[in-house]
Design a protein around this motif. Structure first.
Motif, PDB file in Angstrom:
ATOM      1  N   VAL A 107      15.245   3.381 -21.378  1.00  0.00           N
ATOM      2  CA  VAL A 107      14.925   1.958 -21.289  1.00  0.00           C
ATOM      3  C   VAL A 107      14.956   1.580 -19.821  1.00  0.00           C
ATOM      4  O   VAL A 107      15.958   1.799 -19.146  1.00  0.00           O
ATOM      5  N   LEU A 108      13.842   1.022 -19.357  1.00  0.00           N
ATOM      6  CA  LEU A 108      13.763   0.551 -17.973  1.00  0.00           C
ATOM      7  C   LEU A 108      13.882  -0.966 -17.986  1.00  0.00           C
ATOM      8  O   LEU A 108      13.008  -1.661 -18.533  1.00  0.00           O
ATOM      9  N   GLN A 109      14.967  -1.478 -17.430  1.00  0.00           N
ATOM     10  CA  GLN A 109      15.190  -2.922 -17.381  1.00  0.00           C
ATOM     11  C   GLN A 109      14.282  -3.558 -16.338  1.00  0.00           C
ATOM     12  O   GLN A 109      13.861  -2.912 -15.374  1.00  0.00           O
ATOM     13  N   ALA A 110      13.984  -4.843 -16.515  1.00  0.00           N
ATOM     14  CA  ALA A 110      13.135  -5.568 -15.564  1.00  0.00           C
ATOM     15  C   ALA A 110      13.729  -5.528 -14.162  1.00  0.00           C
ATOM     16  O   ALA A 110      12.996  -5.523 -13.169  1.00  0.00           O
ATOM     17  N   SER A 111      15.041  -5.434 -14.056  1.00  0.00           N
ATOM     18  CA  SER A 111      15.702  -5.404 -12.745  1.00  0.00           C
ATOM     19  C   SER A 111      15.368  -4.140 -11.955  1.00  0.00           C
ATOM     20  O   SER A 111      15.532  -4.116 -10.730  1.00  0.00           O
ATOM     21  N   SER A 112      14.879  -3.100 -12.618  1.00  0.00           N
ATOM     22  CA  SER A 112      14.497  -1.874 -11.903  1.00  0.00           C
ATOM     23  C   SER A 112      13.054  -1.937 -11.385  1.00  0.00           C
ATOM     24  O   SER A 112      12.591  -1.016 -10.732  1.00  0.00           O
ATOM     25  N   PHE A 113      12.358  -3.028 -11.676  1.00  0.00           N
ATOM     26  CA  PHE A 113      11.007  -3.263 -11.178  1.00  0.00           C
ATOM     27  C   PHE A 113      11.091  -4.170  -9.952  1.00  0.00           C
ATOM     28  O   PHE A 113      11.955  -5.037  -9.877  1.00  0.00           O
ATOM     29  N   THR A 114      10.183  -3.988  -9.007  1.00  0.00           N
ATOM     30  CA  THR A 114      10.143  -4.781  -7.775  1.00  0.00           C
ATOM     31  C   THR A 114       8.816  -5.507  -7.678  1.00  0.00           C
ATOM     32  O   THR A 114       7.759  -4.915  -7.927  1.00  0.00           O
ATOM     33  N   LYS A 115       8.850  -6.773  -7.288  1.00  0.00           N
ATOM     34  CA  LYS A 115       7.628  -7.573  -7.159  1.00  0.00           C
ATOM     35  C   LYS A 115       6.711  -6.959  -6.109  1.00  0.00           C
ATOM     36  O   LYS A 115       7.116  -6.703  -4.975  1.00  0.00           O
ATOM     37  N   ASP A 116       5.449  -6.732  -6.489  1.00  0.00           N
ATOM     38  CA  ASP A 116       4.453  -6.182  -5.577  1.00  0.00           C
ATOM     39  C   ASP A 116       3.917  -7.297  -4.676  1.00  0.00           C
ATOM     40  O   ASP A 116       3.579  -8.379  -5.163  1.00  0.00           O
ATOM     41  N   ALA A 117       3.833  -7.034  -3.392  1.00  0.00           N
ATOM     42  CA  ALA A 117       3.393  -8.044  -2.428  1.00  0.00           C
ATOM     43  C   ALA A 117       1.937  -8.448  -2.634  1.00  0.00           C
ATOM     44  O   ALA A 117       1.562  -9.592  -2.367  1.00  0.00           O
ATOM     45  N   THR A 118       1.116  -7.541  -3.121  1.00  0.00           N
ATOM     46  CA  THR A 118      -0.312  -7.831  -3.289  1.00  0.00           C
ATOM     47  C   THR A 118      -0.602  -8.567  -4.585  1.00  0.00           C
ATOM     48  O   THR A 118      -1.269  -9.593  -4.586  1.00  0.00           O
ATOM     49  N   PRO A 122       5.756  -7.423 -11.136  1.00  0.00           N
ATOM     50  CA  PRO A 122       6.786  -6.396 -10.932  1.00  0.00           C
ATOM     51  C   PRO A 122       6.237  -4.985 -11.186  1.00  0.00           C
ATOM     52  O   PRO A 122       5.522  -4.770 -12.162  1.00  0.00           O
ATOM     53  N   ARG A 123       6.601  -4.051 -10.297  1.00  0.00           N
ATOM     54  CA  ARG A 123       6.147  -2.660 -10.407  1.00  0.00           C
ATOM     55  C   ARG A 123       7.331  -1.702 -10.301  1.00  0.00           C
ATOM     56  O   ARG A 123       8.319  -1.998  -9.646  1.00  0.00           O
ATOM     57  N   ALA A 124       7.147  -0.532 -10.913  1.00  0.00           N
ATOM     58  CA  ALA A 124       8.142   0.534 -10.815  1.00  0.00           C
ATOM     59  C   ALA A 124       7.439   1.867 -11.044  1.00  0.00           C
ATOM     60  O   ALA A 124       6.450   1.950 -11.771  1.00  0.00           O
TER      61      ALA A 124
END
Length: 191
Positions: A107-118, A122-124
């Protein structure tokens, strides 16, 4: 006679304009429409049946990896998690039949995703190693052979309790080239 033709034409035009007049119909309330989300595969693109492979000779050193983007109407703000389950499909009965049911993988939590500048979403990078696949399916390297495959299915969960997977998402999202969100990843076992 000329006056009658003009009068007749004006009268016909009046009927035509009057017939085209309609009542104002209530517009669709876009804010009240149900919305969802999907996890888009950014790279590799496009995802196909032969995109991902595990090496039977080096399960410990092989991996499936892709860049994922969580897309919701509010730039991923209501994205909670991406849950992966795995199933092994034994297509080589010479070494026994070890096909498994779908089993929890990670399970990948939303907190492990980072907002993409472009894009602002959220991306991971999601990685599933050969060792993780074997551990989750409770198999050993002797149980697998070239021609077998692992099937990984994803489910996007939102903070409002809704979830989206291949079973409740339309073909435009799962199979469309633009959205690139299969919710399903096939990993072939190769030499």
């Amino acid at each position: 006679m000329k006056k009658y033709k003009i009068l007749s034409m004006l009268l016909a035009l009046g009927f035509f304009v009057g017939a085209c007049k309609t009542e104002m119909i209530e517009p669709i309330d876009l804010d009240a429409l149900e919305t969802g989300g999907y996890v888009r595969t950014v790279t590799p693109y496009p995802v196909g049946a032969s995109t991902f492979n595990y090496s039977a000779a080096d399960m410990a050193g092989t991996k499936m990896e892709f860049l994922a983007e969580a897309v919701t109407p509010n730039k991923g703000a209501d994205f909670a998690s991406y849950e992966l389950v795995i199933k092994f499909v034994d297509a080589t009965p010479a070494n026994g039949t070890k096909t498994t049911a779908a089993l929890p993988l990670k399970v990948l939590q939303a907190s492990s995703f980072t907002k993409d500048a472009t894009t602002g979403y959220p991306r991971a990078t999601i990685t599933v190693t050969g060792t993780e696949a074997l551990t989750a399916t409770k198999l050993t390297t002797s149980d697998i052979a070239v021609g077998d495959r692992f099937e990984i299915t994803g489910t996007m969960k939102l903070t409002n309790g809704k979830s989206f997977s291949i079973s409740n998402t339309g073909a435009n999202i799962t199979g469309g080239a633009f959205y690139s969100s299969p919710f399903f990843y096939r990993v072939n076992v190769i030499k």
